[in-house]
Motif scaffolding. Sequence first.
Motif, mmCIF file in Angstrom:
data_model
loop_
_atom_site.group_PDB
_atom_site.id
_atom_site.type_symbol
_atom_site.label_atom_id
_atom_site.label_comp_id
_atom_site.label_asym_id
_atom_site.label_seq_id
_atom_site.Cartn_x
_atom_site.Cartn_y
_atom_site.Cartn_z
ATOM 1 N N VAL A 225 0.852 -1.182 0.000
ATOM 2 C CA VAL A 225 0.000 0.000 0.000
ATOM 3 C C VAL A 225 0.887 1.231 0.000
ATOM 4 O O VAL A 225 1.659 1.451 0.913
ATOM 5 N N PHE A 226 0.790 2.056 -1.047
ATOM 6 C CA PHE A 226 1.570 3.282 -1.150
ATOM 7 C C PHE A 226 3.075 2.999 -0.989
ATOM 8 O O PHE A 226 3.816 3.775 -0.382
ATOM 9 N N GLY A 227 3.528 1.862 -1.493
ATOM 10 C CA GLY A 227 4.948 1.553 -1.436
ATOM 11 C C GLY A 227 5.411 1.028 -0.088
ATOM 12 O O GLY A 227 6.599 0.855 0.135
ATOM 13 N N GLU A 228 4.506 0.736 0.856
ATOM 14 C CA GLU A 228 4.890 0.262 2.175
ATOM 15 C C GLU A 228 4.309 -1.137 2.411
ATOM 16 O O GLU A 228 3.260 -1.494 1.902
ATOM 17 N N ILE A 247 -8.533 -3.213 6.272
ATOM 18 C CA ILE A 247 -7.446 -2.402 6.819
ATOM 19 C C ILE A 247 -7.826 -0.941 6.787
ATOM 20 O O ILE A 247 -8.243 -0.415 5.758
ATOM 21 N N LYS A 248 -7.675 -0.292 7.920
ATOM 22 C CA LYS A 248 -7.902 1.151 7.976
ATOM 23 C C LYS A 248 -6.554 1.838 7.929
ATOM 24 O O LYS A 248 -5.733 1.661 8.804
ATOM 25 N N GLN A 249 -6.335 2.605 6.867
ATOM 26 C CA GLN A 249 -5.049 3.251 6.704
ATOM 27 C C GLN A 249 -5.281 4.671 6.217
ATOM 28 O O GLN A 249 -5.777 4.880 5.122
ATOM 29 N N SER A 250 -4.971 5.623 7.043
ATOM 30 C CA SER A 250 -5.240 7.018 6.712
ATOM 31 C C SER A 250 -3.940 7.750 6.494
ATOM 32 O O SER A 250 -2.997 7.595 7.260
ATOM 33 N N LYS A 251 -3.908 8.539 5.421
ATOM 34 C CA LYS A 251 -2.702 9.332 5.149
ATOM 35 C C LYS A 251 -3.118 10.736 4.755
ATOM 36 O O LYS A 251 -3.902 10.918 3.839
ATOM 37 N N VAL A 252 -2.600 11.691 5.448
ATOM 38 C CA VAL A 252 -2.812 13.086 5.077
ATOM 39 C C VAL A 252 -1.463 13.675 4.769
ATOM 40 O O VAL A 252 -0.560 13.627 5.588
ATOM 41 N N MET A 253 -1.317 14.181 3.575
ATOM 42 C CA MET A 253 -0.016 14.646 3.117
ATOM 43 C C MET A 253 0.153 16.138 3.321
ATOM 44 O O MET A 253 -0.732 16.922 3.018
ATOM 45 N N ASP A 254 1.309 16.481 3.816
ATOM 46 C CA ASP A 254 1.672 17.899 3.865
ATOM 47 C C ASP A 254 2.315 18.222 2.539
ATOM 48 O O ASP A 254 3.371 17.724 2.213
ATOM 49 N N VAL A 255 1.651 19.044 1.763
ATOM 50 C CA VAL A 255 2.092 19.246 0.387
ATOM 51 C C VAL A 255 2.682 20.619 0.169
ATOM 52 O O VAL A 255 2.563 21.183 -0.903
ATOM 53 N N ALA A 256 3.335 21.148 1.159
ATOM 54 C CA ALA A 256 3.951 22.463 1.005
ATOM 55 C C ALA A 256 5.028 22.389 -0.042
ATOM 56 O O ALA A 256 5.878 21.545 0.002
ATOM 57 N N ALA A 261 2.446 26.543 -0.469
ATOM 58 C CA ALA A 261 1.319 25.939 0.223
ATOM 59 C C ALA A 261 1.795 25.371 1.536
ATOM 60 O O ALA A 261 2.807 24.718 1.582
ATOM 61 N N THR A 262 1.075 25.644 2.595
ATOM 62 C CA THR A 262 1.499 25.171 3.908
ATOM 63 C C THR A 262 0.415 24.378 4.617
ATOM 64 O O THR A 262 0.602 23.923 5.730
ATOM 65 N N LYS A 263 -0.742 24.236 4.003
ATOM 66 C CA LYS A 263 -1.842 23.531 4.662
ATOM 67 C C LYS A 263 -1.858 22.060 4.254
ATOM 68 O O LYS A 263 -1.443 21.703 3.167
ATOM 69 N N LYS A 264 -2.334 21.239 5.153
ATOM 70 C CA LYS A 264 -2.523 19.830 4.826
ATOM 71 C C LYS A 264 -3.828 19.732 4.050
ATOM 72 O O LYS A 264 -4.894 19.934 4.597
ATOM 73 N N ILE A 265 -3.686 19.436 2.749
ATOM 74 C CA ILE A 265 -4.861 19.595 1.907
ATOM 75 C C ILE A 265 -5.332 18.322 1.239
ATOM 76 O O ILE A 265 -6.397 18.318 0.641
ATOM 77 N N ILE A 266 -4.539 17.250 1.297
ATOM 78 C CA ILE A 266 -4.896 16.206 0.359
ATOM 79 C C ILE A 266 -4.719 14.805 0.920
ATOM 80 O O ILE A 266 -3.850 14.547 1.717
ATOM 81 N N SER A 267 -5.586 13.971 0.556
ATOM 82 C CA SER A 267 -5.401 12.540 0.776
ATOM 83 C C SER A 267 -5.891 11.884 -0.496
ATOM 84 O O SER A 267 -7.069 11.973 -0.821
ATOM 85 N N ASP A 357 7.492 10.792 -1.865
ATOM 86 C CA ASP A 357 6.721 9.694 -2.448
ATOM 87 C C ASP A 357 5.820 10.236 -3.549
ATOM 88 O O ASP A 357 5.664 11.450 -3.715
ATOM 89 N N ASP A 358 5.224 9.324 -4.291
ATOM 90 C CA ASP A 358 4.448 9.712 -5.474
ATOM 91 C C ASP A 358 3.192 10.509 -5.137
ATOM 92 O O ASP A 358 2.809 11.425 -5.873
ATOM 93 N N LEU A 359 2.521 10.162 -4.039
ATOM 94 C CA LEU A 359 1.291 10.877 -3.695
ATOM 95 C C LEU A 359 1.583 12.316 -3.284
ATOM 96 O O LEU A 359 0.847 13.234 -3.636
ATOM 97 N N THR A 360 2.666 12.513 -2.545
ATOM 98 C CA THR A 360 3.054 13.882 -2.180
ATOM 99 C C THR A 360 3.427 14.658 -3.432
ATOM 100 O O THR A 360 3.092 15.839 -3.568
ATOM 101 N N ALA A 361 4.136 14.007 -4.352
ATOM 102 C CA ALA A 361 4.508 14.655 -5.617
ATOM 103 C C ALA A 361 3.276 15.070 -6.397
ATOM 104 O O ALA A 361 3.206 16.172 -6.962
#
Length: 512
Positions: A225-228, A247-256, A261-267, A357-361
């Motif tokens: 999952v997401f390379g892990e 499986i419950k797996q939550s990821k919130v990306m800091d995409v600054a 951008a400084t807010k956590k905006i995306i999953s 990682d790719d999702l942050t990119a």
Amino acid sequence: MEASLNAYRDEQPPLQAENFCRKHEKNSKLSGVKIDIEKLYEAVPQLVNVFKIKEKIGEGTFSSVYLATAQLQAGCEEKMALKHLIPTSHPLRIAAELQCLTIAGGQDNVMGVKYCFRKNDHVVIVMPYLEHESFLDVLNSLSFEEVREYMFNLFKALRRIHHFGIVHRDVKPSNFLYNRRLKEYALVDFGLAQGTPDTKIELLRVVQSESQQEGSAHHSVQRSVFGERNFNIHSSTYHESPTIKVIKQSKVMDVASRKLATKKIISTKAVNNGVARKAANSCTAILTCDCYATDRVCSVCLSRRQQVAPRAGTPGFRAPEVLTKCPTQTTAIDMWSAGIIFLSLLSGRYPFYKASDDLTALAQIMTIRGSRETTQAAKTFGKSILCTKEVPAQDLRTLCERLRGTNSSCAKSTSDVHTNSLYEPALAIDTDKKVEFAPQPPGEKIQHLKNCHEGNNGLEIKITEKATDLKGWDRVPDEAYDLLDKLLDLNPATRITAKEALLHHFFKDIRQ
């Protein structure tokens, strides 16, 4: 030895001790390179009688590059670049890289090959040496005209290799050598190259077909999952039913991205477009997938066959279709990478994107191109991207001018500038304030007087703004940002090609 070295260092004053450590570190590095050169001579003994290896000038994951001189029959020496491929490289991959260099290289700013030496599993490719500058060193000193020439020559190289059906896959500044003084360029390193379906490089077809066979062999392996690796299959707290654990797996990306951008905006989750919904409708009640449009990944989804898609390339330069594992990738991914280089040149920021990682990119791309636009483009190549917050697209001109500090709307006219014939123009990277005491020394010129008063001692204090030699950056035409927009087209099917880019109005007066 180590104890005596520390004792000697402790006896020295701080500055001398620091210099001693630097010298020791440099000597250690030089001795390490010397050992590497000796090992290369041992591994490929044919080199001894032909080349005198001077130094190591580059090192990557799959190879090391050395500067050497060759004694020619005419009696003169010629500089060469020796690329030593690591012994674990696949023979087919090595042969394909050589074929790219021999067939497409040697013209239109594409590096060619002169010789190739092999001993057992050691291969050395000999290429012409091009003395070049570091991209980071020259980035903020380039004039706008130099940037225009740089991009034009990059597109010439890409047009050349794309004509032969070569997808470079790793276009970045360090793989496009640039000699500023001689205005010479060279696209290098085809170690990750792949072929298009109609490629003229026969070995690229062979490499690609073998890669696909290897990928299909791994379909039965449970994917990560997401390379892990997933360690909580048996310890999930979320249950779909008494018999199936999800499986419950939550990821919130800091995409600054820098200061943008400084807010956590995306999953986000990239999946085959519509596959999850279709699976949910076709599965039995026990195996129903209930993680679509959520931040969970259920065991049903984890059990699906892994999609094989090329991911080679350098983080920060990968196109959206690469980040979302689109199986069909074309020469358009090279044009996206060229667009990222152009974005760095226009904004003066390098690296522009840097993600772990790719999702942050992908999230960082959304901060510039917009979340809605990215989601819509993904649908065109069969992917679905879910974003928890909408992020608007940014105006490319406004963004680049703000980062570079050359807002054309704020440029001063000559009538607003106060001049003094005794002083020469002052230079600055950006408009900044400084305090100057009169009388001013020669060589500086007051461009704009903001405050002027005398202190108690009669000393005149002038707070001025230094004018900057903008080198054409205050006159960037709209065509530049139009080309950038076409390069960073989120849809690879409509992204501009290298051939089209050379015909763009931005290069209207550059000789083809």
